[in-house]
Motif scaffolding. Structure first.
Motif, mmCIF file in Angstrom:
data_model
loop_
_atom_site.group_PDB
_atom_site.id
_atom_site.type_symbol
_atom_site.label_atom_id
_atom_site.label_comp_id
_atom_site.label_asym_id
_atom_site.label_seq_id
_atom_site.Cartn_x
_atom_site.Cartn_y
_atom_site.Cartn_z
ATOM 1 N N ARG A 42 0.828 -1.216 0.000
ATOM 2 C CA ARG A 42 0.000 0.000 0.000
ATOM 3 C C ARG A 42 0.860 1.264 0.000
ATOM 4 N NH1 ARG A 42 -4.407 0.143 4.537
ATOM 5 N NH2 ARG A 42 -5.376 -1.399 3.157
ATOM 6 N N LEU A 101 2.287 1.859 -3.429
ATOM 7 C CA LEU A 101 1.251 2.312 -4.358
ATOM 8 C C LEU A 101 0.982 3.802 -4.195
ATOM 9 C CD1 LEU A 101 -1.060 1.657 -6.402
ATOM 10 C CD2 LEU A 101 -2.520 1.283 -4.394
ATOM 11 N N LEU A 102 0.782 4.239 -2.957
ATOM 12 C CA LEU A 102 0.465 5.651 -2.718
ATOM 13 C C LEU A 102 1.650 6.546 -3.055
ATOM 14 C CD1 LEU A 102 -1.567 5.403 0.622
ATOM 15 C CD2 LEU A 102 -2.387 5.324 -1.741
ATOM 16 N N ASP A 146 -5.736 7.470 -1.646
ATOM 17 C CA ASP A 146 -6.120 6.217 -0.997
ATOM 18 C C ASP A 146 -5.825 5.053 -1.940
ATOM 19 O OD1 ASP A 146 -8.483 5.769 -2.757
ATOM 20 O OD2 ASP A 146 -9.301 7.494 -1.685
ATOM 21 N N GLU A 147 -5.990 3.849 -1.402
ATOM 22 C CA GLU A 147 -5.610 2.644 -2.150
ATOM 23 C C GLU A 147 -6.403 2.489 -3.448
ATOM 24 O OE1 GLU A 147 -6.155 -2.108 -1.489
ATOM 25 O OE2 GLU A 147 -5.178 -1.024 0.154
ATOM 26 N N ARG A 148 -7.712 2.667 -3.381
ATOM 27 C CA ARG A 148 -8.526 2.470 -4.583
ATOM 28 C C ARG A 148 -8.142 3.468 -5.663
ATOM 29 N NH1 ARG A 148 -10.779 -1.082 -7.928
ATOM 30 N NH2 ARG A 148 -12.675 -0.311 -8.923
ATOM 31 N N VAL A 197 -2.686 -5.337 -4.004
ATOM 32 C CA VAL A 197 -2.079 -4.471 -2.996
ATOM 33 C C VAL A 197 -2.009 -5.219 -1.672
ATOM 34 C CG1 VAL A 197 -2.167 -2.240 -1.843
ATOM 35 C CG2 VAL A 197 -3.086 -2.475 -4.166
ATOM 36 N N ALA A 243 -1.135 -5.236 2.379
ATOM 37 C CA ALA A 243 -1.192 -4.240 3.453
ATOM 38 C C ALA A 243 -0.915 -4.875 4.812
ATOM 39 C CB ALA A 243 -2.549 -3.545 3.445
ATOM 40 N N HIS A 274 -7.518 -5.271 -7.189
ATOM 41 C CA HIS A 274 -8.359 -4.229 -7.770
ATOM 42 C C HIS A 274 -8.490 -4.440 -9.271
ATOM 43 C CE1 HIS A 274 -8.253 -1.372 -4.254
ATOM 44 N NE2 HIS A 274 -7.232 -2.154 -3.954
#
Length: 321
Positions: free
Chosen positions: A185, A188-189, A196-198, A214, A216, A224
């Motif tokens: 996570r 990704l960010l 946020d993750e999505r 992802v 975490a 996703h």
């Protein structure tokens, strides 16, 4: 056969001490020294599961020679690409009380010609592969665009591609059409700048990734797709050395997405998009392998009995979509 590229391999040294402390002399109780880097850890777990692998590694200097020889002694097939710089060393300090502390060297400078040779090796080995995994950091100063031909070439060859990368290299893998991008996570960010993750996952999907997985930690693991999210909880109450757990999770993901013997029909299109039932199964495998790695003292190993136990446990707890 599964091809695993480690762009920045290392000699991994693990020191076990009674208690970590800063500014004092530490007496080392045990030392483990073995070839490492995220991709090497992935290959070890796949190899232990009985899957044929080929590890592509840029290696240089005495540390590079030692790495190649040690991998061969361990029975792992390697394609070593010579580079002028010395292969790096990482040192991890562990005890029974605190989270491990890892000191990672940045890695050698790799020239454009040397990266081109890595690409040739990837292309040659992927010709007979069912899956291609690229995992780990790039050496400091490397152009992240080197990732594109590795991923794009494997995609064009009909090979399932899993990219466990970070920073700009993760964005390049997504843009090259990786079947699965698998950051944690924070990675990704950081790479996408998303809130946020999505949102971060949708960014990678818009760039061209097929699925974004992802991890975490204790919060579980999620896949996703453009039309939804599949999530699996982490295995609870697992304690030990988390170093390499994410690499074991990558191996578990790949194992679940290939046939039981680790092979798919060469040249067949990768499953794109991957259905939610397939992803749910793969996430459970990833979670089980990641947790089973925590029970082992060094990266690149899993407790095989624990894998089966955790899979049964995760089947009972289920997942959400």
């Amino acid at each position: 056969m599964i091809v695993v590229l480690t762009p920045n391999p290392a000699v991994d040294v693990t020191y076990r001490v009674a208690e970590q402390a800063v500014g004092v002399t530490q007496r080392v109780l045990d030392v483990a020294r073995r070839p490492g880097g995220k991709g090497v850890n992935v290959a070890r777990v796949l190899h232990a599961a009985g899957v044929e692998t080929t590890s592509v590694l840029p290696l240089g200097g005495t540390t590079g020679s030692w790495t190649a020889e040690a991998l061969q002694r361990d029975g792992l097939t390697t394609t070593a690409v010579p580079v002028a710089g010395d292969t790096r060393t990482t040192v991890t300090v562990v005890d029974d009380l605190a989270h491990p502390t890892m000191y990672g060297e940045p890695g050698p400078a790799v020239t454009a010609d040397e990266w081109a040779a890595v690409g040739v090796a990837v292309h040659g080995t992927c010709a007979a592969a069912s899956a291609f995994v690229v995992s780990g950091s790039l050496p400091r100063g490397a152009d992240p665009r080197v990732v594109r031909p590795w991923v794009g070439g494997a995609v064009d060859a009909g090979v399932l591609v899993v990219a466990d990368l970070s920073g700009p290299a993760l964005l390049e893998a997504a843009s090259a059409g990786a079947t699965i991008c698998k950051p944690n996570r924070d990675e990704l960010l950081d790479a996408t700048g998303a809130p946020d993750e999505r949102a971060g996952a949708l960014d990678l999907l818009a760039r061209g990734a097929g699925v974004v997985v992802v991890s975490a930690g204790s919060a579980g693991i999620s896949a996703h797709t453009p039309d939804g999210v599949v999530s699996v909880a982490a295995v609870p109450d697992v304690h030990g050395n988390p170093t390499g757990a994410g690499d074991a999770a990558t191996a578990g993901l790949v194992l679940a997405l290939t046939a039981p013997d680790g092979r798919r029909t060469t040249g067949a299109p990768a499953p794109d998009p991957l259905g939610h039932d397939v992803l749910r199964h793969a996430l459970r495998s990833a979670a089980a392998y990641g947790a089973a790695a925590v029970l082992r003292p060094v990266a690149g190993e899993v407790d095989r009995d624990a894998v089966d136990r955790f899979l049964t446990q995760l089947d009972r707890t289920g997942s959400s979509t």
